[in-house]
Design a protein around this motif. Sequence first.
Motif, mmCIF file in Angstrom:
data_model
loop_
_atom_site.group_PDB
_atom_site.id
_atom_site.type_symbol
_atom_site.label_atom_id
_atom_site.label_comp_id
_atom_site.label_asym_id
_atom_site.label_seq_id
_atom_site.Cartn_x
_atom_site.Cartn_y
_atom_site.Cartn_z
ATOM 1 N N SER A 146 0.870 -1.173 0.046
ATOM 2 C CA SER A 146 0.012 -0.047 -0.016
ATOM 3 C C SER A 146 0.740 1.163 0.000
ATOM 4 O O SER A 146 0.451 2.358 -0.388
ATOM 5 N N GLY A 147 2.137 1.149 0.476
ATOM 6 C CA GLY A 147 3.005 2.313 0.521
ATOM 7 C C GLY A 147 2.974 2.948 1.652
ATOM 8 O O GLY A 147 3.624 4.004 1.668
ATOM 9 N N THR A 148 2.083 2.736 2.504
ATOM 10 C CA THR A 148 2.011 3.401 3.755
ATOM 11 C C THR A 148 2.990 2.856 4.886
ATOM 12 O O THR A 148 3.079 3.658 5.947
ATOM 13 N N GLU A 149 3.588 1.954 4.875
ATOM 14 C CA GLU A 149 4.859 1.553 5.684
ATOM 15 C C GLU A 149 6.043 1.102 5.067
ATOM 16 O O GLU A 149 5.989 0.888 3.710
ATOM 17 N N ILE A 150 7.106 1.435 5.669
ATOM 18 C CA ILE A 150 8.464 0.953 5.049
ATOM 19 C C ILE A 150 9.433 0.307 6.075
ATOM 20 O O ILE A 150 9.235 0.686 7.355
ATOM 21 N N ALA A 151 10.236 -0.789 5.735
ATOM 22 C CA ALA A 151 10.698 -1.495 6.304
ATOM 23 C C ALA A 151 12.330 -0.998 6.357
ATOM 24 O O ALA A 151 12.455 -0.766 5.019
ATOM 25 N N THR A 152 13.337 -1.264 7.210
ATOM 26 C CA THR A 152 14.397 -0.673 7.247
ATOM 27 C C THR A 152 15.347 -1.752 7.955
ATOM 28 O O THR A 152 14.838 -2.367 8.817
ATOM 29 N N ALA A 153 16.638 -1.815 7.363
ATOM 30 C CA ALA A 153 17.607 -2.642 7.960
ATOM 31 C C ALA A 153 19.041 -1.752 7.812
ATOM 32 O O ALA A 153 19.093 -1.090 6.778
ATOM 33 N N SER A 154 19.871 -1.581 8.723
ATOM 34 C CA SER A 154 21.005 -0.980 8.976
ATOM 35 C C SER A 154 22.217 -2.007 8.468
ATOM 36 O O SER A 154 21.877 -3.385 8.244
ATOM 37 N N GLU A 155 23.456 -1.366 8.337
ATOM 38 C CA GLU A 155 24.497 -2.319 7.885
ATOM 39 C C GLU A 155 24.924 -3.262 8.863
ATOM 40 O O GLU A 155 25.541 -4.261 8.801
ATOM 41 N N ARG A 156 24.496 -2.952 10.288
ATOM 42 C CA ARG A 156 24.608 -3.892 11.337
ATOM 43 C C ARG A 156 23.951 -5.235 11.172
ATOM 44 O O ARG A 156 24.397 -6.345 11.697
ATOM 45 N N GLY A 157 22.641 -5.012 10.631
ATOM 46 C CA GLY A 157 21.706 -6.224 10.093
ATOM 47 C C GLY A 157 21.054 -6.973 11.357
ATOM 48 O O GLY A 157 20.511 -7.860 11.160
ATOM 49 N N THR A 158 20.931 -6.606 12.657
ATOM 50 C CA THR A 158 20.563 -7.282 13.539
ATOM 51 C C THR A 158 19.025 -7.220 13.839
ATOM 52 O O THR A 158 18.409 -7.984 14.329
ATOM 53 N N VAL A 159 18.697 -5.870 13.457
ATOM 54 C CA VAL A 159 17.439 -5.444 13.971
ATOM 55 C C VAL A 159 16.881 -4.663 12.561
ATOM 56 O O VAL A 159 17.351 -3.959 11.784
ATOM 57 N N ILE A 160 15.402 -5.322 12.276
ATOM 58 C CA ILE A 160 14.550 -4.594 11.359
ATOM 59 C C ILE A 160 13.667 -3.921 12.171
ATOM 60 O O ILE A 160 12.974 -4.276 12.754
ATOM 61 N N LEU A 206 6.371 1.343 13.931
ATOM 62 C CA LEU A 206 5.168 0.166 14.173
ATOM 63 C C LEU A 206 5.773 -1.169 14.605
ATOM 64 O O LEU A 206 5.169 -1.616 15.645
ATOM 65 N N PHE A 207 6.954 -1.640 14.147
ATOM 66 C CA PHE A 207 7.156 -2.636 14.500
ATOM 67 C C PHE A 207 8.954 -2.770 14.516
ATOM 68 O O PHE A 207 9.590 -2.084 13.842
ATOM 69 N N GLU A 208 9.294 -3.595 15.694
ATOM 70 C CA GLU A 208 10.742 -3.695 15.708
ATOM 71 C C GLU A 208 11.002 -5.269 15.830
ATOM 72 O O GLU A 208 10.519 -6.026 16.754
ATOM 73 N N LEU A 209 11.913 -5.945 14.660
ATOM 74 C CA LEU A 209 12.141 -7.210 14.689
ATOM 75 C C LEU A 209 13.634 -7.508 14.781
ATOM 76 O O LEU A 209 14.392 -6.801 14.020
ATOM 77 N N PHE A 218 14.158 -7.385 24.733
ATOM 78 C CA PHE A 218 12.756 -8.017 25.295
ATOM 79 C C PHE A 218 11.523 -7.667 24.450
ATOM 80 O O PHE A 218 10.749 -8.273 24.339
ATOM 81 N N SER A 219 11.609 -6.272 23.935
ATOM 82 C CA SER A 219 10.610 -5.807 23.097
ATOM 83 C C SER A 219 10.397 -6.026 21.513
ATOM 84 O O SER A 219 9.510 -5.820 20.834
ATOM 85 N N GLN A 220 11.652 -6.668 21.187
ATOM 86 C CA GLN A 220 11.687 -6.987 19.572
ATOM 87 C C GLN A 220 11.058 -8.313 19.258
ATOM 88 O O GLN A 220 11.121 -9.398 20.075
ATOM 89 N N GLY A 221 10.283 -8.219 18.119
ATOM 90 C CA GLY A 221 9.566 -9.466 17.645
ATOM 91 C C GLY A 221 10.858 -10.428 17.049
ATOM 92 O O GLY A 221 11.786 -10.137 16.756
ATOM 93 N N ARG A 222 10.166 -11.764 17.330
ATOM 94 C CA ARG A 222 11.266 -12.892 16.731
ATOM 95 C C ARG A 222 10.792 -13.463 15.475
ATOM 96 O O ARG A 222 9.633 -13.118 14.942
ATOM 97 N N ALA A 223 11.556 -13.997 14.602
ATOM 98 C CA ALA A 223 11.310 -14.589 13.408
ATOM 99 C C ALA A 223 9.955 -15.433 13.774
ATOM 100 O O ALA A 223 10.257 -16.243 14.585
ATOM 101 N N PHE A 224 8.956 -15.565 12.901
ATOM 102 C CA PHE A 224 7.953 -16.509 12.804
ATOM 103 C C PHE A 224 8.341 -17.831 12.283
ATOM 104 O O PHE A 224 7.969 -18.984 12.653
#
Length: 443
Positions: free
Chosen positions: A194-208, A219-222, A298-304
């Motif tokens: 829909s274009g209303t959300e954007i996912a990002t990752a950094s060079e560290r690569g541990t958190v999306i 909205l989410f931290e993974l 603690f607050s970050q979501g894990r892989a489904f």
Amino acid sequence: MMSLLGRPDVDAGEVFVNFNQNITSLAVATSGGYSLYSLGSVDSTLDKIYHTKSDELFLIERLFESSLVAIVSQRAPRKLKVCHFKKQSEICNYSYANTILAVKLNRERLIVCLEESLYIHNIQDMKVVHTIRDTPCNQQGLCALSSSSEHCYLAYPGSVTAGEVQIFDAINLHAKTMIPAHDTPLAALAFSPSGTEIATASERGTVIRVFSSQDGSRLFELRRGLKRCVSIVSLSFSTCAEYLVSSSNTETVHIFRLDRSATESAEGHGGKQSSDDWMGFLSKTVTSYLPTQVTDVFSQGRAFASVTLPEAGVRRMCAITTIQKQLRLLVASQDGYLYVYSIPTVEGAECQLIKRHDLRLEDHYAMDIKVDSPQTLGLNSGVSIGGAAGVPPGGGVAGGAGAGGSAVDAKSVAAVSVGDKPGGSYASAVKGDEPAGPSSSSA
């Protein structure tokens, strides 16, 4: 996309793979040419829509299910060609001052990304409508364009030292918001359908992280992992927007489920814990006494769910889509394979491999496509390509002016028609009025 100057995949002779915007087809480019495949029956067969011999390509983008493809070759890395593959004709080409690092398109806009600038074309006539100059150095050509026409947003790095994301309204041609997404520079970006959300990752690569592209709220931290930093290669929302998939330079692909119902429920309760959510209450109580770095974990979501592929170090593009009413994970790797997996309904269950297709084979079923001979674009065609209507092939003219009347250094060096049959116009191909499947005529 990576710079031609530092692409180990190209140097190693590997294939370039890329899904179209709604994950209905796959583009595959090798040293001998490129092919387009339909994904409609990928559980069992991989149907080849089109194949042609050409210079070795390092960029190819197809516009949804239309007949239009945008390509850049290794031989001419500063030149963008827009082609009508069913008619085997070149509609137009543009040359730029530096190497083209990425090309993105939807039904409204075509974006060309250079190391320090972005060109926004109106895809209906290919005129340059705006140029974003002096962007932070972007050697990887990192950018994303929403596939939505309603929320037609462009995202690109806003800094070379931090993970800032600049969101730009590609229709109204103004900056929308700047999102401070990560502490370290960006490595991957992806818009939701829909274009209303954007996912990002950094060079560290541990958190999306997933943000609202409209106001920049998180909205989410993974959590992808804790043990090691990795290089995220691919981020992609599922076509239903309920999942997010990531791949990296490791052998593992991670699938995250985006539980929006929990977020909406919390908002509905004014952010208060319900009486039966004692685990959430306990977590908040305990983490209030812990350092910020620990509470973040603690607050970050894990892989489904996750998938382990044969080897690490291979660039892979991932997508999740519905095929014949079944949700599928598609992994296209630059060593020449397309993997098809089922996605479990229970968290933590294994993704099951359904099929592996070898993209290097020549015997995939190819749909029959009749080809017309291309013609030179005439003055009465009604199609203006960067202001170059009527210019014979090889004639160089300025590409027009950008927003605010500034001069544009991209030049239209050739313009070729898409055929002379009624309805065979460039505009109708953009709208998808000309299906790219089997046809008794070339439409």
